[in-house]
Design a protein around this motif. Structure first.
Motif, PDB file in Angstrom:
ATOM      1  N   ASP A 137       0.860  -1.181   0.000  1.00 36.16           N
ATOM      2  CA  ASP A 137       0.000   0.000   0.000  1.00 36.16           C
ATOM      3  C   ASP A 137       0.898   1.234   0.000  1.00 36.16           C
ATOM      4  O   ASP A 137       1.824   1.357   0.805  1.00 36.16           O
ATOM      5  CB  ASP A 137      -0.863  -0.051   1.272  1.00 36.16           C
ATOM      6  N   ASN A 140       1.309   2.761   3.360  1.00 39.12           N
ATOM      7  CA  ASN A 140       1.581   1.838   4.446  1.00 39.12           C
ATOM      8  C   ASN A 140       2.385   2.529   5.540  1.00 39.12           C
ATOM      9  O   ASN A 140       3.019   3.578   5.300  1.00 39.12           O
ATOM     10  CB  ASN A 140       2.350   0.622   3.913  1.00 39.12           C
ATOM     11  N   ALA A 165      -4.212   1.544  -1.814  1.00 39.77           N
ATOM     12  CA  ALA A 165      -4.774   0.339  -1.198  1.00 39.77           C
ATOM     13  C   ALA A 165      -5.902  -0.259  -2.035  1.00 39.77           C
ATOM     14  O   ALA A 165      -6.037  -1.479  -2.137  1.00 39.77           O
ATOM     15  CB  ALA A 165      -5.280   0.668   0.212  1.00 39.77           C
ATOM     16  N   ASP A 185      -5.230   0.515   8.808  1.00 31.71           N
ATOM     17  CA  ASP A 185      -4.454   1.719   8.521  1.00 31.71           C
ATOM     18  C   ASP A 185      -4.288   2.562   9.782  1.00 31.71           C
ATOM     19  O   ASP A 185      -5.264   2.846  10.483  1.00 31.71           O
ATOM     20  CB  ASP A 185      -5.160   2.531   7.432  1.00 31.71           C
TER      21      ASP A 185
END
Length: 413
Positions: A137, A140, A165, A185
């Motif tokens: 992602d 991330n 994502a 997240d």
């Protein structure tokens, strides 16, 4: 009565707390007076039994037993014979395993989340063969990205491919070796579908590494049910193990024989005190333990995890969702009056255990909230983040917090 508690809580909020099967757990934690602590997703509150455990470790196990505490055979008290320091990582691993849907032999406890991410990525890439792409992602958590970048610098042949994502599934292509994702997240609280993404990755021959920093302890994780390959997580957030608590590493049993241990320390050896000159891995995930266990912090985590012993994780998840629903509903009127934007998904299947809002002056707003006794968190560039810990939060806490948030925003306006 504190200022935060001075207002009368509505009856429907009291009713939610009256039917809470976890309401008794609050008494097992030390919580600050005059404040509502909504940052357990950064540092969990301290379980009440931890200070006594640390005192015993310092005064008796270290102070009196000294070196004898490393092995059970030398303990004077039979009741303490099962508390030797050498076995401490394995005892903690067994407690963590229950919370993440793993077998005790599939979990290693020690080091930090960052170091364990490095171990997991190195092992997964070795199993991936000629595939040298790590897909992740784009947003991330930074340390996960840094570890992947550092590993790439070391090997010289890796590509860290970062995509939004929402586009991860579409980018599970034949050149990808490892999928590196955080289940929840850290900014928005959005929860990914671990089962679906792991299955899609597996169908393409891609190994998965999941970061559970905002999952473990907040709700039940089912790593084996999702057929995950590797996972990492920390001990100081929802597991309440204290600042800098040791992290954990999950390695699926099917990979134990083939996954290389790139940090092959003596505590991961099959017989550490044999002092053999060649490395022979210990059985199971214990081989991924590197150095001497951090006895004090591991002991704190060991005791902290006991708060989960009598808890049904389905109750934890249901209360987390209820707290989130309540928080968002109470905040709704403020969104039309102030420049707040909800960024946490309202769909419960897509939500972790926090609620986050954007605000153009989020840093300053959070500073005022903390000064008022509402301890949340700011995340760049404009996120107000409020963690919800089902074991010690009540719906009344949420109600009082929202009243305080409204008062702070009104004063600023």
């Amino acid at each position: 009565m504190t200022t935060l508690q001075a207002q009368t809580v509505p009856a429907h909020i009291h009713a939610l707390d009256a039917h809470d099967p976890l309401r008794h757990k609050r008494e097992e934690f030390v919580l600050p007076e005059g404040a509502i602590y909504l940052d357990g997703n950064s540092l969990g509150a301290m379980p009440r039994r931890v200070p006594a455990r640390l005192s015993h470790v310092a005064s008796q196990e270290w102070g009196q037993q000294l070196i004898r505490s490393w092995t059970a055979q030398t303990r004077d008290d039979p009741a303490e014979a099962a508390q030797d320091w050498m076995a401490l990582p394995d005892r903690v691993a067994a407690k963590v395993a229950r919370l993440i849907g793993a077998g005790p032999h599939e979990v290693a406890v020690g080091d930090s989340t960052s170091v364990n991410t490095f171990k997991a990525l190195a092992a997964a890439l070795s199993l991936a063969g000629e595939r040298r792409v790590i897909l992740t992602d784009a947003d991330n958590f930074p340390t996960d990205l840094y570890m992947a970048q550092g590993l790439g610098t070391l090997t010289g042949d890796l590509e860290l491919r970062r995509v939004p994502a929402a586009d991860v599934a579409a980018n599970l292509t034949s050149d990808v070796g490892v999928l590196l994702l955080t289940e929840v997240d850290y900014r928005t609280g959005r929860r990914l579908d671990m089962a679906a993404l792991s299955e899609q990755a597996r169908a393409q021959g891609i190994l998965t590494v999941w970061d559970l920093a905002h999952s473990a302890g907040a709700f039940a994780v089912d790593l084996n049910g999702c057929r995950a390959d590797f996972a990492v997580g920390c001990g100081y957030k929802f597991l309440n193990g204290g600042p800098g608590a040791p992290a954990f590493l999950f390695v699926a049993e099917r990979h134990h024989a083939a996954a290389p241990v790139v940090l092959s320390g003596w505590m991961g050896h099959a017989d550490p005190f044999e002092m053999a000159r060649d490395y022979a891995p210990a059985p199971g995930a214990r081989r991924f333990v590197v150095g001497t266990p951090q006895v004090l912090s591991l002991s704190a985590l060991d005791t902290a995890l006991d708060v989960f012993a009598d808890v049904d994780l389905r109750d934890v998840r249901e209360k987390s969702l209820s707290l989130g629903r309540t928080f968002m509903a109470l905040m709704e009127p403020l969104l039309s009056r102030f420049p707040l934007t909800l960024v946490t998904p309202t769909a419960e299947v897509e939500r972790g255990s926090q609620v986050s809002y954007r605000h153009p002056q989020a840093r300053e707003v959070m500073a005022h909230l903390i000064a008022a006794g509402i301890i949340g968190d700011f995340r760049t560039p404009d996120i107000l983040r409020f963690g919800l810990t089902p074991l010690y939060h009540s719906h009344a806490d949420v109600w009082h917090a929202v009243q305080g948030i409204g008062a702070v925003l009104e004063a600023r306006a």
